[in-house]
Scaffold this motif. Structure first.
Motif, PDB file in Angstrom:
ATOM      1  N   SER A 180      54.335  28.145  22.431  1.00 13.59           N
ATOM      2  CA  SER A 180      52.948  27.782  22.110  1.00 13.59           C
ATOM      3  C   SER A 180      52.821  27.039  20.789  1.00 13.59           C
ATOM      4  O   SER A 180      52.019  26.093  20.667  1.00 13.59           O
ATOM      5  N   GLU A 181      53.574  27.458  19.790  1.00 14.82           N
ATOM      6  CA  GLU A 181      53.466  26.794  18.484  1.00 14.82           C
ATOM      7  C   GLU A 181      53.896  25.333  18.585  1.00 14.82           C
ATOM      8  O   GLU A 181      53.256  24.447  18.017  1.00 14.82           O
ATOM      9  N   MET A 182      54.967  25.084  19.308  1.00 19.39           N
ATOM     10  CA  MET A 182      55.432  23.705  19.467  1.00 19.39           C
ATOM     11  C   MET A 182      54.465  22.905  20.336  1.00 19.39           C
ATOM     12  O   MET A 182      54.226  21.721  20.092  1.00 19.39           O
ATOM     13  N   ARG A 183      53.902  23.581  21.360  1.00 21.94           N
ATOM     14  CA  ARG A 183      52.917  22.913  22.217  1.00 21.94           C
ATOM     15  C   ARG A 183      51.694  22.505  21.411  1.00 21.94           C
ATOM     16  O   ARG A 183      51.177  21.400  21.547  1.00 21.94           O
ATOM     17  N   SER A 184      51.223  23.410  20.571  1.00 26.49           N
ATOM     18  CA  SER A 184      50.052  23.130  19.738  1.00 26.49           C
ATOM     19  C   SER A 184      50.312  21.906  18.859  1.00 26.49           C
ATOM     20  O   SER A 184      49.482  20.991  18.783  1.00 26.49           O
ATOM     21  N   ASN A 185      51.479  21.889  18.211  1.00 24.36           N
ATOM     22  CA  ASN A 185      51.818  20.765  17.348  1.00 24.36           C
ATOM     23  C   ASN A 185      51.985  19.479  18.158  1.00 24.36           C
ATOM     24  O   ASN A 185      51.556  18.403  17.724  1.00 24.36           O
ATOM     25  N   TYR A 186      52.568  19.582  19.338  1.00 22.25           N
ATOM     26  CA  TYR A 186      52.790  18.418  20.196  1.00 22.25           C
ATOM     27  C   TYR A 186      51.469  17.758  20.571  1.00 22.25           C
ATOM     28  O   TYR A 186      51.305  16.541  20.459  1.00 22.25           O
ATOM     29  N   TYR A 187      50.498  18.578  21.001  1.00 17.69           N
ATOM     30  CA  TYR A 187      49.210  18.005  21.406  1.00 17.69           C
ATOM     31  C   TYR A 187      48.408  17.516  20.203  1.00 17.69           C
ATOM     32  O   TYR A 187      47.594  16.595  20.332  1.00 17.69           O
ATOM     33  N   LEU A 188      48.637  18.113  19.047  1.00 19.13           N
ATOM     34  CA  LEU A 188      48.005  17.601  17.827  1.00 19.13           C
ATOM     35  C   LEU A 188      48.522  16.191  17.533  1.00 19.13           C
ATOM     36  O   LEU A 188      47.748  15.287  17.186  1.00 19.13           O
ATOM     37  N   ILE A 189      49.839  16.000  17.695  1.00 23.82           N
ATOM     38  CA  ILE A 189      50.429  14.672  17.471  1.00 23.82           C
ATOM     39  C   ILE A 189      49.925  13.687  18.522  1.00 23.82           C
ATOM     40  O   ILE A 189      49.628  12.527  18.213  1.00 23.82           O
ATOM     41  N   ARG A 190      49.799  14.173  19.763  1.00 18.87           N
ATOM     42  CA  ARG A 190      49.272  13.310  20.827  1.00 18.87           C
ATOM     43  C   ARG A 190      47.876  12.813  20.472  1.00 18.87           C
ATOM     44  O   ARG A 190      47.530  11.641  20.693  1.00 18.87           O
ATOM     45  N   SER A 191      47.060  13.717  19.921  1.00 19.79           N
ATOM     46  CA  SER A 191      45.697  13.320  19.549  1.00 19.79           C
ATOM     47  C   SER A 191      45.733  12.300  18.408  1.00 19.79           C
ATOM     48  O   SER A 191      44.949  11.339  18.403  1.00 19.79           O
ATOM     49  N   MET A 192      46.642  12.500  17.436  1.00 17.60           N
ATOM     50  CA  MET A 192      46.789  11.541  16.343  1.00 17.60           C
ATOM     51  C   MET A 192      47.204  10.169  16.884  1.00 17.60           C
ATOM     52  O   MET A 192      46.691   9.127  16.460  1.00 17.60           O
ATOM     53  N   GLU A 193      48.133  10.203  17.807  1.00 19.08           N
ATOM     54  CA  GLU A 193      48.657   8.961  18.389  1.00 19.08           C
ATOM     55  C   GLU A 193      47.553   8.175  19.077  1.00 19.08           C
ATOM     56  O   GLU A 193      47.418   6.960  18.900  1.00 19.08           O
ATOM     57  N   GLU A 194      46.725   8.864  19.869  1.00 18.01           N
ATOM     58  CA  GLU A 194      45.717   8.170  20.656  1.00 18.01           C
ATOM     59  C   GLU A 194      44.509   7.747  19.822  1.00 18.01           C
ATOM     60  O   GLU A 194      43.780   6.833  20.204  1.00 18.01           O
ATOM     61  N   LYS A 195      44.301   8.428  18.680  1.00 17.72           N
ATOM     62  CA  LYS A 195      43.191   8.042  17.813  1.00 17.72           C
ATOM     63  C   LYS A 195      43.506   6.776  17.028  1.00 17.72           C
ATOM     64  O   LYS A 195      42.595   6.092  16.540  1.00 17.72           O
ATOM     65  N   ALA A 196      44.796   6.463  16.862  1.00 21.41           N
ATOM     66  CA  ALA A 196      45.197   5.289  16.081  1.00 21.41           C
ATOM     67  C   ALA A 196      44.778   4.008  16.795  1.00 21.41           C
ATOM     68  O   ALA A 196      45.138   3.782  17.949  1.00 21.41           O
TER      69      ALA A 196
END
Length: 503
Positions: A180-196
């Motif tokens: 879960s911790e890695m999943r949380s961080n992964y989707y946080l990065i995904r959101s950063m990526e798509e907001k760029a």
């Protein structure tokens, strides 16, 4: 007739006693109610205890049984309140804990609220052997595992569908469950990526750096590769936009973009140029300090575009501004002029070009390309461009002669070369300039000579000593005088006949 009546009365009394014996009385009812309580038949037990009135602790037991009945029927709030009213009676505290756990336990039934289940389990674990706590703990373990898996699956679905906020919330709540911790961080990065946005290469670089921390997780490696392409394209777009703004004289806008680009291609140089142009456009050209600051701003881009021409023009403006403020000036033989502005001295040439800013407390002429300057009571040297070659550090400093200069520290003189290296440690009471490779030095009122390496050629013994000229120096001792050669040997006078023609 009277006998008959007495007989009937005795029989009635007997029957009453017989009936009372058969029913057992209050003690029997009390035991019966206790038995019902032990079986968990709380409502029936409550009725019996209530019927017993004030017998023994029947009143409190009636309240106790009613409270348990309420809780067993799901009314935990009122049941627990009733148990609390009994204070330390029987096992009320343990019952309260148990039913509190039951309220969390049963309240989460049919849901995925594993937090409530874990709360219930935690309370059960305080008294795991009380009533059916152990069985309930085991059942909760299964329910908690199922609930967490269900929430985990929901989080994955939400994240894969782009609902990163929901996914991150789920996995943050799950804590250390599975990955879960890695999943949380992964989707946080995904959101950063798509907001760029398409030119937000900083956001992309940040996302890529985060992916790189766990590059083997899920599709992180593939996303990094895709980001590399996006970053390169974004940087090119920003650079092209900056160049366009620069061409259109939007130096402020161009500078912002070049600053973002860092060391990409020639962004640093272009950024410095735009910064200098921006400063030049807004500065007060009559202010010496402002013009000087603008000249300094062009230094990082000296060879870019028209920087050198602009610096030349600014130098002329600077000289004009400087000349208007000069209070004193002293012309030197080598075409250099010492000027004084606001109590500080500097150097300009005969065209008005500033060689050294007015910053010195005192300034002297040049010798062998270096001039002595004073700042805060310490002496040092600058060259003809105004660059400080030897930092002000000496109590006094002489001009250079034959590559060496006398310097004073703590009351003693020594010699340094043009790089500031000490050739002769400060040890002399006085020292003079070099002539033909030798300099006269004084110690305890007597003069001698040293060479350019600092070696003593003639020990301090003379009351007077002159500089060397054509290999000879005049020296005096007492009321006699003579000549010595470069080795310190007397060649005339003091009882020595000359071995050469005298002129």
């Amino acid at each position: 007739m009277m006998k008959r009546r007495k007989l009937l009365a005795v029989m009635a009394l007997f029957l009453t006693l017989l009936l009372l014996t058969a029913c057992g009385g209050p003690e029997a009812d009390y035991k019966s109610a206790q038995s019902l309580l032990a079986k968990g038949e709380y409502s029936e037990a409550a009725e019996k205890f209530e019927a017993l009135g004030s017998y023994e602790d029947a009143t409190m037991l009636a309240v106790y049984c009613k409270a348990c009945a309420l809780c067993e029927n799901g009314d935990f709030e009122n049941g627990i309140a009733a148990l609390q009213s009994l204070g330390e009676y029987k096992d009320c505290k343990m019952r309260i804990s148990y039913y509190t756990a039951r309220s969390w336990d049963e309240g989460s039934a049919g849901t995925t609220m594993y937090g409530r289940m874990e709360q219930a389990k935690s309370i059960y674990n305080e008294n795991p052997l009380y009533l059916d706590s152990a069985e309930r703990i085991a059942a909760l373990d299964e329910r908690i595992a199922a609930a967490k898996q269900s929430r985990y699956d929901y989080g994955v679905t939400a994240g894969d569908n782009g609902d990163y906020t929901a996914a991150i919330d789920v996995f943050e709540r799950l804590g250390d469950y599975s990955d879960s911790e890695m999943r949380s961080n992964y989707y946080l990065i995904r959101s950063m990526e798509e907001k760029a946005t398409e030119t937000d290469f900083e956001g992309m670089e940040l996302a890529r750096a985060e992916y790189a921390k766990n590059s083997s997780y899920l599709d992180s490696a593939e996303r990094m590769a895709a980001l590399d392409e996006r970053i390169a394209a974004a940087v090119e777009m920003v650079y092209a936009s900056a160049v366009d703004k620069e061409k259109n004289s939007d130096y402020s806008g161009a500078l912002d973009l070049y600053n973002r680009l860092g060391d990409y291609q020639d962004s640093v140089t272009r950024g410095a140029y735009c910064s200098a142009r921006k400063m030049e456009e807004t500065m007060d050209v009559t202010s010496y300090e402002n013009v000087n600051a603008c000249i300094a701003a062009y230094e990082p881009c000296a060879n870019y575009a028209d920087s050198s021409e602009r610096v030349s023009a600014l130098e002329r403006q600077k000289s004009t501004a400087m000349l208007c403020r000069i209070t004193k000036c002293y012309k030197l033989d080598d075409g250099v002029i010492i000027i004084e502005v606001d109590g500080k001295q500097g150097y300009i040439d005969t065209t008005g070009k500033v060689l050294s800013e007015p910053q010195w407390d005192d300034a002297w002429g040049f010798s062998e390309g270096l001039a002595t300057v004073v700042k805060d009571g310490k002496w040092g040297y600058i060259d003809t461009t105004g660059k400080v070659v030897i930092e002000p550090q000496w109590d006094y400093a002489q001009g250079f002669s034959e590559g060496l200069a006398g310097v004073k520290k703590d009351g003693k003189y020594g010699y340094i070369d043009t790089t500031g290296k000490v050739v002769s440690e400060p040890q002399w009471d006085d020292a003079r300039s070099f002539s033909e490779g030798l300099a006269k030095v004084e110690k305890n009122g007597k003069w001698g000579y040293i060479n350019t390496t600092g070696k003593v050629v003639s020990e301090p013994q003379w009351s007077e000593a002159k500089d060397f000229y054509e290999g000879l120096a005049k020296v005096e001792k007492g009321n006699k005088s003579g000549l010595i050669n470069r080795e310190g040997k007397i060649v005339l006078g003091f009882g020595v006949e000359p071995t050469f023609p005298l002129q």
